[in-house]
Write a protein that holds these residues in place. Structure first.
Motif, PDB file in Angstrom:
ATOM      1  N   THR A 129      -7.249  17.973   4.440  1.00 37.47           N
ATOM      2  CA  THR A 129      -5.947  18.635   4.504  1.00 37.47           C
ATOM      3  C   THR A 129      -5.031  17.996   5.542  1.00 37.47           C
ATOM      4  N   CYS A 130      -3.735  18.141   5.303  1.00 37.95           N
ATOM      5  CA  CYS A 130      -2.697  17.775   6.257  1.00 37.95           C
ATOM      6  C   CYS A 130      -1.937  19.040   6.634  1.00 37.95           C
ATOM      7  N   PRO A 131      -1.266  19.061   7.780  1.00 35.63           N
ATOM      8  CA  PRO A 131      -0.500  20.246   8.176  1.00 35.63           C
ATOM      9  C   PRO A 131       0.555  20.622   7.137  1.00 35.63           C
ATOM     10  N   HIS A 132       1.123  19.622   6.454  1.00 30.58           N
ATOM     11  CA  HIS A 132       2.078  19.886   5.378  1.00 30.58           C
ATOM     12  C   HIS A 132       2.148  18.665   4.471  1.00 30.58           C
ATOM     13  N   SER A 133       2.817  18.801   3.356  1.00 35.31           N
ATOM     14  CA  SER A 133       2.948  17.709   2.404  1.00 35.31           C
ATOM     15  C   SER A 133       3.917  16.660   2.942  1.00 35.31           C
ATOM     16  N   HIS A 134       3.455  15.409   3.003  1.00 36.00           N
ATOM     17  CA  HIS A 134       4.295  14.329   3.507  1.00 36.00           C
ATOM     18  C   HIS A 134       5.054  13.591   2.415  1.00 36.00           C
ATOM     19  N   GLY A 135       4.654  13.814   1.158  1.00 43.60           N
ATOM     20  CA  GLY A 135       5.290  13.089   0.069  1.00 43.60           C
ATOM     21  C   GLY A 135       4.780  11.670  -0.037  1.00 43.60           C
ATOM     22  N   LYS A 136       5.581  10.794  -0.644  1.00 40.40           N
ATOM     23  CA  LYS A 136       5.157   9.408  -0.839  1.00 40.40           C
ATOM     24  C   LYS A 136       5.316   8.634   0.453  1.00 40.40           C
ATOM     25  N   LEU A 137       4.252   7.918   0.835  1.00 44.31           N
ATOM     26  CA  LEU A 137       4.228   7.201   2.112  1.00 44.31           C
ATOM     27  C   LEU A 137       3.837   5.747   1.913  1.00 44.31           C
ATOM     28  N   ASP A 138       4.522   4.839   2.624  1.00 43.95           N
ATOM     29  CA  ASP A 138       4.004   3.477   2.734  1.00 43.95           C
ATOM     30  C   ASP A 138       3.059   3.442   3.933  1.00 43.95           C
ATOM     31  N   PHE A 139       2.511   2.295   4.247  1.00 47.49           N
ATOM     32  CA  PHE A 139       1.501   2.207   5.298  1.00 47.49           C
ATOM     33  C   PHE A 139       2.069   2.617   6.650  1.00 47.49           C
ATOM     34  N   LYS A 140       3.249   2.130   6.973  1.00 45.38           N
ATOM     35  CA  LYS A 140       3.863   2.437   8.255  1.00 45.38           C
ATOM     36  C   LYS A 140       4.119   3.931   8.392  1.00 45.38           C
ATOM     37  N   ALA A 141       4.614   4.565   7.313  1.00 46.24           N
ATOM     38  CA  ALA A 141       4.912   5.999   7.351  1.00 46.24           C
ATOM     39  C   ALA A 141       3.636   6.830   7.413  1.00 46.24           C
ATOM     40  N   ALA A 142       2.571   6.351   6.766  1.00 43.76           N
ATOM     41  CA  ALA A 142       1.294   7.078   6.811  1.00 43.76           C
ATOM     42  C   ALA A 142       0.767   7.147   8.237  1.00 43.76           C
ATOM     43  N   PHE A 143       0.915   6.038   8.981  1.00 43.64           N
ATOM     44  CA  PHE A 143       0.472   6.002  10.375  1.00 43.64           C
ATOM     45  C   PHE A 143       1.388   6.850  11.251  1.00 43.64           C
ATOM     46  N   ALA A 144       2.689   6.737  11.043  1.00 50.40           N
ATOM     47  CA  ALA A 144       3.653   7.483  11.853  1.00 50.40           C
ATOM     48  C   ALA A 144       3.522   8.985  11.644  1.00 50.40           C
ATOM     49  N   ASN A 145       3.251   9.389  10.397  1.00 49.87           N
ATOM     50  CA  ASN A 145       3.088  10.815  10.096  1.00 49.87           C
ATOM     51  C   ASN A 145       1.664  11.296  10.309  1.00 49.87           C
ATOM     52  N   SER A 146       0.788  10.358  10.658  1.00 50.95           N
ATOM     53  CA  SER A 146      -0.622  10.671  10.909  1.00 50.95           C
ATOM     54  C   SER A 146      -1.222  11.455   9.749  1.00 50.95           C
ATOM     55  N   TRP A 164       0.838  -1.211   0.000  1.00 51.45           N
ATOM     56  CA  TRP A 164       0.000   0.000   0.000  1.00 51.45           C
ATOM     57  C   TRP A 164       0.866   1.252   0.000  1.00 51.45           C
ATOM     58  N   SER A 165       0.453   2.287  -0.743  1.00 53.39           N
ATOM     59  CA  SER A 165       1.198   3.550  -0.747  1.00 53.39           C
ATOM     60  C   SER A 165       0.248   4.706  -1.031  1.00 53.39           C
ATOM     61  N   TYR A 166       0.700   5.874  -0.669  1.00 54.09           N
ATOM     62  CA  TYR A 166      -0.098   7.089  -0.884  1.00 54.09           C
ATOM     63  C   TYR A 166       0.861   8.273  -0.993  1.00 54.09           C
ATOM     64  N   GLU A 167       0.550   9.175  -1.892  1.00 49.57           N
ATOM     65  CA  GLU A 167       1.376  10.378  -2.032  1.00 49.57           C
ATOM     66  C   GLU A 167       0.618  11.579  -1.497  1.00 49.57           C
ATOM     67  N   CYS A 168       1.146  12.155  -0.435  1.00 49.56           N
ATOM     68  CA  CYS A 168       0.504  13.301   0.217  1.00 49.56           C
ATOM     69  C   CYS A 168       1.065  14.604  -0.338  1.00 49.56           C
ATOM     70  N   LYS A 169       0.160  15.425  -0.848  1.00 48.64           N
ATOM     71  CA  LYS A 169       0.546  16.743  -1.384  1.00 48.64           C
ATOM     72  C   LYS A 169       0.068  17.875  -0.472  1.00 48.64           C
ATOM     73  N   GLY A 170      -0.336  17.505   0.741  1.00 45.57           N
ATOM     74  CA  GLY A 170      -0.807  18.509   1.690  1.00 45.57           C
ATOM     75  C   GLY A 170      -2.312  18.625   1.739  1.00 45.57           C
TER      76      GLY A 170
END
Length: 464
Positions: free
Chosen positions: A245-262, A229-235
């Motif tokens: 919305t997210c507080p800032h752009s996280h870029g490309k995330l795997d599942f673990k990073a998506a959870f860690a970066n909330s 699973w992956s997702y690209e966050c652009k903010g």
């Protein structure tokens, strides 16, 4: 004629006897039903003075520290104001304003009432029974200090046994110098808002990102390929026709990073993919919609229902907004289930009730419920452990192998968001889970996380 007279008189006698026997029967039934309430009426002068119970037994913490006792027909409390304030909502008051407090909820036990012997214990020993609590009063004082006068709740419990180690609800007051009732009723600036409520059991809060724990478990239960699973966050993103919305752009995330970066965008998309049926099912497995027993009291029931939610609302529900509300006691059980391979041990605060001679009369037994599978619980735990290592700082919880999740819950009306931290230690000698909510505190990582760090380190020290 004489026989008729005798028969008539006999009938009257039998009738009178029947009335008397019936009267005693009715009195006996009423006594069985109401005896306890009659005995504990505040009008009973041998038990009360100025409406307050004075003949009650001692209330002590897990280490035997006296929190309340009777001396010279007066109810007196611990000498430390920090301890009096931090334990207020657990110990309670003698007037009954804090209905879930031990002094009200366990007043029958404290005065030693027994349906068979009445108040024999009180007459014999001059006071009722003692109540031993599971809390550590000094740790509770540390939690009180850590809140720094802000409203909210801090509770930690042993997820193996169910013993609550500390539970602080704020605002509170010093039971030795309670504010005048008129001042409390005026409640200027909201200073005394909900002051008689124990926020642990009565509170309902928008959870924000701590709800992502549930969404994560739902994904694992429904066989989402978390490795691929992956997702690209652009903010920001549009999910179900609404902007997320997210507080800032996280870029490309795997599942673990998506959870860690909330990442809100990632979890909104994930919730939309999972759908309402799956999310409702997982929430119900975790105890949403259920009220729990807390001694003789009941908790507020956490709320989650996306049955009629639009795609956009479903997306926001997946990140812990929408109409979702969480009770802190319930959240403790959620953490306990993740830490305990899917089984939630129910938190409790009264360890036992004993007679003045030391004989244990009642003892709380361990109770547990299975929420989720051990596999799902362990995987969620691994992700929460990664959060602490990669994002929050393992040094904040030195030696505890801490797992955690922060939350920043928007509450609308231009108010500051509620600040959350939930987590648990994997240290075998410190099997403790903690919930911190700082009302209108702002970012979870800035307000609730430091409180949790301070309290968990204090608990680790006390258990070592």
């Amino acid at each position: 004629m004489l026989l008729k007279t005798i028969a008539k008189r006999s009938f009257i006698v039998f009738l009178l006897v029947a009335v008397v026997v019936s009267g005693f029967g009715i009195l006996g039934v009423r006594f069985a039903i109401n005896g306890e309430r009659w005995t504990t009426l505040r009008a009973n002068e041998h038990l009360t003075e100025n409406g307050s119970f004075i003949a009650a037994g001692n209330i002590v913490d897990r280490n035997g520290v006296v929190l309340a006792k009777t001396e010279n027909n007066q109810r007196v409390y611990n000498d430390s104001e920090r301890i009096r304030r931090s334990t207020l909502h657990i110990v309670g008051d003698t007037e009954g304003y804090i209905s879930s407090g031990v002094q009200t909820a366990y007043k029958t036990e404290l005065i030693g009432y027994n349906p068979v012997t009445g108040i024999y214990s009180l007459k014999k020993h001059g006071r009722g029974n003692d109540v031993k609590l599971t809390i550590d009063s000094e740790v509770s004082a540390v939690a009180y200090d850590a809140l720094k006068g802000k409203k909210g709740v801090v509770t930690a419990y042993n997820y193996k046994t169910g013993e609550i180690i500390c539970s602080v609800s704020a605002p509170n007051y010093d039971v030795r110098s309670k504010p005048d009732e008129s001042v409390i009723l005026e409640n200027k600036n909201g200073e005394y808002e909900g002051i008689y409520l124990n926020r642990l059991i009565d509170g309902l809060y928008t959870p924000g990102s701590v709800f992502k724990i549930i969404t994560t478990a739902c994904a694992l239960e429904n066989n989402v390929d978390v490795n691929g699973w992956s997702y690209e966050c652009k903010g920001e993103d549009t999910v179900g026709g609404v902007k997320v919305t997210c507080p800032h752009s996280h870029g490309k995330l795997d599942f673990k990073a998506a959870f860690a970066n909330s990442c809100n965008g990632a979890y909104a998309t994930l919730a939309d993919e999972l759908g309402a049926v799956a999310l409702n099912k997982t929430a119900q497995e975790f105890g949403f919609g259920k009220s729990f027993d807390f001694g003789v009291s009941k908790t507020a029931a956490s709320r989650f229902d996306v049955s009629d939610a639009s795609s956009g609302d479903l997306a926001w529900a997946g990140v812990g907004q929408y109409t979702t509300l969480v009770n802190p006691y319930h959240m403790l059980t959620v953490l306990g289930s993740i830490a305990n391979e899917g089984k939630a041990v129910m938190p409790y605060v009264v360890d036992n009730v004993s007679s003045p001679s030391g004989k244990v009369l009642e003892k709380t037994e361990k109770a547990e419920e299975e929420y989720i599978s051990a596999n799902v619980a362990n995987l969620v735990g691994e992700l929460m452990r990664n959060n602490v290592v990669e994002k929050y700082g393992d040094n904040r919880f030195s030696g505890l192998s801490m797992c955690g999740k922060t939350g920043t819950a928007e509450v609308g009306d231009d108010a500051e968001p509620h600040s959350w931290f939930v987590g648990f230690s994997q240290k075998p000698s410190c099997p403790v889970a903690i919930v911190v909510v700082v009302e209108n505190g702002g970012w979870g990582s800035q307000e609730a996380l430091p409180v949790a760090s301070t309290v968990m380190n204090s608990i680790y020290k006390s258990l070592s």
